[in-house]
Structures are given as C-alpha cells and as structure tokens.
Design an enzyme around this catalytic site. Structure first.
Site, PDB file in Angstrom:
ATOM      1  N   SER A   7      49.124  24.428  31.609  1.00 23.94           N
ATOM      2  CA  SER A   7      47.976  23.616  31.197  1.00 23.94           C
ATOM      3  C   SER A   7      46.785  24.514  30.877  1.00 23.94           C
ATOM      4  O   SER A   7      46.937  25.701  30.603  1.00 23.94           O
ATOM      5  CB  SER A   7      47.632  22.619  32.306  1.00 23.94           C
ATOM      6  OG  SER A   7      47.339  23.299  33.508  1.00 23.94           O
ATOM      7  N   GLY A   8      45.580  23.944  30.936  1.00 27.48           N
ATOM      8  CA  GLY A   8      44.380  24.696  30.574  1.00 27.48           C
ATOM      9  C   GLY A   8      44.136  25.898  31.458  1.00 27.48           C
ATOM     10  O   GLY A   8      43.721  26.969  30.979  1.00 27.48           O
ATOM     11  N   HIS A 125      28.846  40.429  50.109  1.00 22.25           N
ATOM     12  CA  HIS A 125      29.472  41.273  51.117  1.00 22.25           C
ATOM     13  C   HIS A 125      29.945  40.490  52.334  1.00 22.25           C
ATOM     14  O   HIS A 125      29.387  39.456  52.700  1.00 22.25           O
ATOM     15  CB  HIS A 125      28.488  42.358  51.578  1.00 22.25           C
ATOM     16  CG  HIS A 125      27.271  41.785  52.266  1.00 22.25           C
ATOM     17  ND1 HIS A 125      27.229  41.549  53.618  1.00 22.25           N
ATOM     18  CD2 HIS A 125      26.066  41.386  51.770  1.00 22.25           C
ATOM     19  CE1 HIS A 125      26.060  41.041  53.938  1.00 22.25           C
ATOM     20  NE2 HIS A 125      25.331  40.928  52.838  1.00 22.25           N
ATOM     21  N   HIS A 134      39.441  27.373  45.766  1.00 22.72           N
ATOM     22  CA  HIS A 134      39.011  27.472  44.361  1.00 22.72           C
ATOM     23  C   HIS A 134      37.491  27.553  44.356  1.00 22.72           C
ATOM     24  O   HIS A 134      36.809  26.638  44.819  1.00 22.72           O
ATOM     25  CB  HIS A 134      39.477  26.254  43.569  1.00 22.72           C
ATOM     26  CG  HIS A 134      39.181  26.329  42.102  1.00 22.72           C
ATOM     27  ND1 HIS A 134      39.767  25.477  41.185  1.00 22.72           N
ATOM     28  CD2 HIS A 134      38.364  27.142  41.377  1.00 22.72           C
ATOM     29  CE1 HIS A 134      39.321  25.773  39.971  1.00 22.72           C
ATOM     30  NE2 HIS A 134      38.465  26.775  40.075  1.00 22.72           N
ATOM     31  N   GLY A 173      29.485  20.196  42.805  1.00 23.10           N
ATOM     32  CA  GLY A 173      28.872  21.049  41.802  1.00 23.10           C
ATOM     33  C   GLY A 173      27.355  21.066  41.937  1.00 23.10           C
ATOM     34  O   GLY A 173      26.727  20.018  42.102  1.00 23.10           O
TER      35      GLY A 173
END
Length: 202
Positions: A7-8, A125, A134, A173
């Site tokens: 897929s994408g 760090h 993800h 988001g």
C-alpha cells in the site's frame, strides 16, 4: 528484499530501499485485489509465506497488524533507513524498523523492533521507543522520553522531556504532552488531555 504489504506505506519504503541500492523483489499481500505495486509482483500471502522470500520487512502502517505478522512469521527482519536521516553514533535501532527522510535520532536513544519513524520526526537524546511504535511525520520527542509498545504518536505532536507514555496509547496529531500517559489511553490537545478511559477504570 520482500515486503509484507503493498500500500502507500510500502511506496515510501520502496523509495528508501531504492535510494539505498536495495531492490524489492516482491510483495506478500493478503488483499486479493492487489496483484502488483510499481510493476513489482505480489508473490503470495502471509498464510502462504515461503522461507525463500527473504530478506523481509513489514511495510504496513497499522501497529497491531505489524505485531501480528512479526509474531506469526518469526524470522530476522531487515531495516530501512533513509540516507538523509541523521542518526547519532550511539543510537541503537532494532530489526524491522523504518527510518524515513529527515528523521533525527540523537545520542543514546534506543529504537525497538518494527518501529516507524516517519518523515521529519525528531527523537532527542536518551529516549527509549518500544516495539511496534509509529511516530508520525513532524513529531518532536524531547530528551529522556519512554514510549511503550504499540503506541501511535500523531503528526506534529510534541512530547516534553522525561515523559513516560504507556503501551498502545494514542497521542493525537498536534498534541503537546506535558505529563505521563498511561497504557491504552488517548490524549489530544494543548496541553494534551485524556479522551478515553481504560477498561479497568470504568
């Protein structure tokens, strides 16, 4: 290289591999409607996996599906690291992980198995990123952050230093995370606030 998923997300991985001089020989795909991607054939399904289809990488964005495939097909998976990523010498990146263009990984950070570090995300760090996480495009993780297995960090999110995020959580988001996030919890907004409860809390 053989890829699980056509897929994408696979397109981006194909591009990374091409820039690294690695060719994709075939896709392993469970959707019967998908026969090829960019003229590279689908060679079979996960149930019909053939040990000759190696080396392999899982090119599926869904964290839970990546884990399911990795647990079903127990082989040594490869990595895909874009040549434009900036990675500290003391950073560690485990098998199956994909590092996309513009990613920065700073010193003494460890990245687990089958993680997606998406375009232009920044991991500072001493962070520890668990397996099957993800981190979406443009996200910023400050120093000393721990992210548990399977968590999704949405595009453009910012996580302040020394925060611990549990397993299979969701960071919305654009969220700004200012305190620890428990397992399985979704937080959104600035500052990020919880929008659901764990079953044990109900």
């Amino acid at each position: 290289m053989y890829l699980f998923g056509a897929s994408g997300h696979a397109k981006v991985i194909c591009d990374i591999l091409d820039k690294s001089g690695i060719s994709v020989k075939g896709f392993i795909e469970d959707d019967p409607e998908k026969k090829e991607l960019w003229s590279v054939p689908v060679v079979g399904t996960t149930d019909a996996y053939n040990s000759e289809w190696q080396p392999c990488l899982i090119s599926i964005g869904n964290n839970a599906i990546r884990k399911k495939i990795a647990e079903r097909i127990r082989i040594r998976y490869e990595r895909a690291i874009h040549p434009d990523a900036v990675i500290a010498r003391t950073a560690r990146i485990d098998e199956g992980t994909v590092v996309m263009a513009g990613v920065v990984i700073n010193p003494d950070t460890s990245i687990g198995r089958h993680v997606i570090l998406n375009t232009r995300c920044s991991i500072d760090h001493d962070c520890h990123i668990g397996d099957f996480v993800h981190v979406a495009p443009g996200s910023t993780l400050c120093g000393g952050i721990t992210v548990g297995e399977g968590t999704m960090i949405g595009a453009g999110a910012t996580i302040l230093p020394n925060i611990t995020i549990g397993k299979w959580a969701v960071i919305g988001g654009g969220a700004v995370v200012t305190k620890d996030v428990p397992d399985g919890v979704t937080v959104v907004g600035c500052p990020a606030k919880r929008t659901n409860k764990q079953k044990n809390d109900e």
